[in-house]
Design a protein around this motif. Structure first.
Motif, PDB file in Angstrom:
ATOM      1  N   VAL A   1       2.380  21.842  -0.668  1.00 51.59           N
ATOM      2  CA  VAL A   1       3.403  21.545  -1.674  1.00 51.59           C
ATOM      3  C   VAL A   1       3.036  22.189  -3.010  1.00 51.59           C
ATOM      4  CG1 VAL A   1       4.543  19.717  -2.985  1.00 51.59           C
ATOM      5  CG2 VAL A   1       4.134  19.414  -0.534  1.00 51.59           C
ATOM      6  N   LEU A   2       1.777  22.037  -3.421  1.00 49.20           N
ATOM      7  CA  LEU A   2       1.352  22.624  -4.687  1.00 49.20           C
ATOM      8  C   LEU A   2       1.461  24.150  -4.642  1.00 49.20           C
ATOM      9  CD1 LEU A   2       0.206  22.279  -7.519  1.00 49.20           C
ATOM     10  CD2 LEU A   2      -2.092  22.288  -6.522  1.00 49.20           C
ATOM     11  N   ALA A   3       1.100  24.747  -3.512  1.00 49.37           N
ATOM     12  CA  ALA A   3       1.186  26.200  -3.387  1.00 49.37           C
ATOM     13  C   ALA A   3       2.624  26.679  -3.518  1.00 49.37           C
ATOM     14  CB  ALA A   3       0.600  26.646  -2.048  1.00 49.37           C
ATOM     15  N   GLY A   4       3.560  25.930  -2.932  1.00 49.73           N
ATOM     16  CA  GLY A   4       4.960  26.304  -3.055  1.00 49.73           C
ATOM     17  C   GLY A   4       5.470  26.167  -4.478  1.00 49.73           C
ATOM     18  N   LEU A   5       5.185  25.022  -5.109  1.00 49.04           N
ATOM     19  CA  LEU A   5       5.668  24.789  -6.473  1.00 49.04           C
ATOM     20  C   LEU A   5       5.043  25.766  -7.467  1.00 49.04           C
ATOM     21  CD1 LEU A   5       5.769  20.879  -6.714  1.00 49.04           C
ATOM     22  CD2 LEU A   5       7.591  22.456  -6.028  1.00 49.04           C
ATOM     23  N   LEU A   6       3.719  25.949  -7.365  1.00 52.03           N
ATOM     24  CA  LEU A   6       3.061  26.909  -8.261  1.00 52.03           C
ATOM     25  C   LEU A   6       3.479  28.341  -7.941  1.00 52.03           C
ATOM     26  CD1 LEU A   6      -0.658  25.838  -8.891  1.00 52.03           C
ATOM     27  CD2 LEU A   6       1.186  26.056 -10.567  1.00 52.03           C
ATOM     28  N   GLY A   7       3.721  28.603  -6.656  1.00 54.54           N
ATOM     29  CA  GLY A   7       4.167  29.940  -6.277  1.00 54.54           C
ATOM     30  C   GLY A   7       5.455  30.313  -6.966  1.00 54.54           C
ATOM     31  N   VAL A   8       6.409  29.386  -6.971  1.00 56.73           N
ATOM     32  CA  VAL A   8       7.677  29.604  -7.677  1.00 56.73           C
ATOM     33  C   VAL A   8       7.423  29.769  -9.173  1.00 56.73           C
ATOM     34  CG1 VAL A   8       9.847  28.510  -8.362  1.00 56.73           C
ATOM     35  CG2 VAL A   8       9.101  28.391  -5.989  1.00 56.73           C
ATOM     36  N   CYS A   9       6.657  28.837  -9.735  1.00 56.59           N
ATOM     37  CA  CYS A   9       6.484  28.752 -11.185  1.00 56.59           C
ATOM     38  C   CYS A   9       5.746  29.952 -11.769  1.00 56.59           C
ATOM     39  CB  CYS A   9       5.742  27.460 -11.491  1.00 56.59           C
ATOM     40  SG  CYS A   9       5.573  27.120 -13.231  1.00 56.59           S
ATOM     41  N   VAL A  10       4.668  30.381 -11.117  1.00 59.26           N
ATOM     42  CA  VAL A  10       3.895  31.513 -11.623  1.00 59.26           C
ATOM     43  C   VAL A  10       4.728  32.791 -11.558  1.00 59.26           C
ATOM     44  CG1 VAL A  10       1.880  32.982 -11.190  1.00 59.26           C
ATOM     45  CG2 VAL A  10       1.643  30.493 -11.149  1.00 59.26           C
ATOM     46  N   GLY A  11       5.454  32.982 -10.443  1.00 62.09           N
ATOM     47  CA  GLY A  11       6.337  34.146 -10.360  1.00 62.09           C
ATOM     48  C   GLY A  11       7.378  34.126 -11.453  1.00 62.09           C
ATOM     49  N   ASP A  12       7.985  32.982 -11.667  1.00 63.30           N
ATOM     50  CA  ASP A  12       8.975  32.795 -12.725  1.00 63.30           C
ATOM     51  C   ASP A  12       8.386  33.176 -14.087  1.00 63.30           C
ATOM     52  OD1 ASP A  12      11.029  31.842 -14.376  1.00 63.30           O
ATOM     53  OD2 ASP A  12      10.746  29.737 -13.837  1.00 63.30           O
ATOM     54  N   ALA A  13       7.217  32.623 -14.407  1.00 62.73           N
ATOM     55  CA  ALA A  13       6.593  32.867 -15.709  1.00 62.73           C
ATOM     56  C   ALA A  13       6.212  34.335 -15.918  1.00 62.73           C
ATOM     57  CB  ALA A  13       5.364  31.975 -15.873  1.00 62.73           C
ATOM     58  N   LEU A  14       5.827  35.008 -14.850  1.00 60.68           N
ATOM     59  CA  LEU A  14       5.534  36.437 -14.962  1.00 60.68           C
ATOM     60  C   LEU A  14       6.782  37.233 -15.324  1.00 60.68           C
ATOM     61  CD1 LEU A  14       3.235  36.856 -11.826  1.00 60.68           C
ATOM     62  CD2 LEU A  14       2.532  37.373 -14.176  1.00 60.68           C
ATOM     63  N   GLY A  15       7.926  36.763 -14.836  1.00 59.31           N
ATOM     64  CA  GLY A  15       9.161  37.501 -15.055  1.00 59.31           C
ATOM     65  C   GLY A  15       9.895  37.179 -16.338  1.00 59.31           C
ATOM     66  N   VAL A  16       9.658  35.999 -16.920  1.00 57.30           N
ATOM     67  CA  VAL A  16      10.404  35.561 -18.103  1.00 57.30           C
ATOM     68  C   VAL A  16      10.352  36.566 -19.265  1.00 57.30           C
ATOM     69  CG1 VAL A  16      10.354  33.860 -19.998  1.00 57.30           C
ATOM     70  CG2 VAL A  16      10.471  33.089 -17.625  1.00 57.30           C
ATOM     71  N   PRO A  17       9.181  37.095 -19.630  1.00 54.26           N
ATOM     72  CA  PRO A  17       9.146  37.957 -20.826  1.00 54.26           C
ATOM     73  C   PRO A  17       9.893  39.275 -20.672  1.00 54.26           C
ATOM     74  CG  PRO A  17       6.940  37.147 -20.260  1.00 54.26           C
ATOM     75  CD  PRO A  17       7.826  36.865 -19.097  1.00 54.26           C
TER      76      PRO A  17
ATOM     77  N   ASP B   1       0.486  16.846 -10.519  1.00 54.63           N
ATOM     78  CA  ASP B   1       0.845  15.448 -10.271  1.00 54.63           C
ATOM     79  C   ASP B   1       2.125  15.352  -9.443  1.00 54.63           C
ATOM     80  OD1 ASP B   1       0.765  12.449 -10.910  1.00 54.63           O
ATOM     81  OD2 ASP B   1       2.700  13.042 -11.748  1.00 54.63           O
ATOM     82  N   LEU B   2       3.115  16.192  -9.769  1.00 52.51           N
ATOM     83  CA  LEU B   2       4.365  16.202  -9.017  1.00 52.51           C
ATOM     84  C   LEU B   2       4.118  16.567  -7.554  1.00 52.51           C
ATOM     85  CD1 LEU B   2       7.452  16.132  -8.752  1.00 52.51           C
ATOM     86  CD2 LEU B   2       7.505  18.477  -9.654  1.00 52.51           C
ATOM     87  N   ALA B   3       3.273  17.566  -7.325  1.00 52.56           N
ATOM     88  CA  ALA B   3       2.950  17.972  -5.958  1.00 52.56           C
ATOM     89  C   ALA B   3       2.300  16.820  -5.190  1.00 52.56           C
ATOM     90  CB  ALA B   3       2.031  19.190  -5.967  1.00 52.56           C
ATOM     91  N   GLN B   4       1.428  16.074  -5.848  1.00 52.78           N
ATOM     92  CA  GLN B   4       0.784  14.928  -5.202  1.00 52.78           C
ATOM     93  C   GLN B   4       1.810  13.866  -4.824  1.00 52.78           C
ATOM     94  OE1 GLN B   4      -2.009  13.892  -8.303  1.00 52.78           O
ATOM     95  NE2 GLN B   4      -3.641  15.169  -7.435  1.00 52.78           N
ATOM     96  N   ARG B   5       2.731  13.598  -5.748  1.00 51.75           N
ATOM     97  CA  ARG B   5       3.741  12.565  -5.492  1.00 51.75           C
ATOM     98  C   ARG B   5       4.701  12.985  -4.376  1.00 51.75           C
ATOM     99  NH1 ARG B   5       7.040  11.913  -9.857  1.00 51.75           N
ATOM    100  NH2 ARG B   5       6.118  13.513 -11.180  1.00 51.75           N
TER     101      ARG B   5
END
Length: 322
Positions: free
Chosen positions: A8-24, A304-308
């Motif tokens: 779960v954490l890998a999926g959520l962070l996978g989305v988020c890190v890719g997103d953050a790389l692309g934002v700028p 924390d969200l991934a844990q929940r």
């Protein structure tokens, strides 16, 4: 062996890190990115946000994930999306700075017209941006709790909160079908082939048959053989799905996958977020560069969200087994 929580954490962070790389660099051209490729976590740029800032892609992914912690309720998911827009909930720095037009229109219908979440999403041909595909990944984690057709029906419903056209629903269904195979620990190519084969069993019947010609390049199994010049990276949902699959299938690491997505240009954050979801599931948290996820805004909240969510999924599976 990966635990449910680490997946779960890998999926959520996978989305988020890719997103953050692309934002700028969102909206920059492919030519600009080829001349000056993104190779690390940057900041400022398009939205003048600090490094590690994620956009609506991740915000709505986290809203969906948190709603699922309490079980599946379309009303609760829709209200969570409205809370993000109206109260800056699940934003990286306390403010919403990016929202798609189709999503904004759907949230207005939910808030002001008080329509049902099944009636709020755009249904016309022009309502096929990538705004539901970018946030849909958390649905994959319930693949052991539901029969496949039931899970895909719920995926369609979650898409329809904002994007109700069959094409958007089907794009989400295809993506989740492939993500499930990655959760089953298939390698990328087998996951792709098994995923499209499984979903076609549902989509080779009305009403979905009316849209099958839109997915020819996905369903022919040859997306990885296309040249970069044939991959489009704008906000049209089918193009985003194709681009994400192409980046994932033609790479051999998480970092290569998401950087390839960002450097396609145009809708950089969403292409990389959708790519990053698949790459995160396959390569795992430990393969996401430490210096990248250390910079991510609200990382502790995401952990924390991934844990929940992992605990909620485990409880659902236990209930199912009884």
């Amino acid at each position: 062996m990966e635990t449910r929580q680490s997946q779960v954490l890998a999926g959520l962070l996978g989305v988020c890190v890719g997103d953050a790389l692309g934002v700028p660099v969102e909206f920059t051209t492919r030519e600009e990115r080829l001349r000056s490729p993104v190779t690390s976590m940057q900041g400022y740029g398009t939205y003048n946000q600090p490094p590690g800032t994620w956009s609506d892609d991740s915000s709505l992914t986290f809203c969906l994930a948190e709603s699922l912690c309490q079980g599946f309720s379309l009303d609760a998911i829709a209200q969570s999306f409205c809370r993000w827009h109206d109260q800056d909930y699940w934003t990286p720095h306390g403010t919403v700075f990016d929202i798609g037009m189709t999503t904004a229109a759907a949230l207005r219908r939910l808030r002001w017209d008080h329509v049902s979440p099944l009636e709020s999403g755009g249904r016309d041909e022009r309502s096929n941006g990538n705004g539901s595909l970018m946030r849909i990944l958390p649905m994959a984690f319930y693949y052991q709790s539901l029969e496949f057709p039931d899970l895909i029906r719920r995926v369609h419903q979650v898409s329809s909160i904002t994007h109700a056209h069959l094409r958007s629903q089907m794009s989400c269904g295809i993506y989740i079908s492939i993500a499930i195979q990655l959760l089953e620990r298939d390698d990328p190519e087998p996951a792709y082939f098994k995923g499209i084969q499984k979903i076609q069993e549902l989509y080779n019947q009305p009403p979905y048959t009316s849209q099958l010609d839109q997915f020819t390049r996905v369903f022919n199994g040859k997306i990885a053989q296309l040249s970069m010049e044939k991959i489009k990276s704008g906000s049209y949902v089918v193009h985003t799905l194709e681009a994400a699959l192409w980046c994932f299938l033609t790479s051999t690491s998480y970092s290569q996958s998401v950087l390839k997505a960002v450097n396609l240009g145009s809708d950089t954050d969403t292409t990389a977020a959708v790519t990053g979801g698949l790459a995160g599931l396959y390569y795992g948290v430990e393969q996401i560069p430490q210096e990248w996820h250390d910079q991510i805004a609200r990382k502790d909240n995401i952990v924390d969200l991934a844990q929940r969510l992992a605990s909620a999924i485990a409880s659902e599976n236990l209930t199912k087994d009884k």
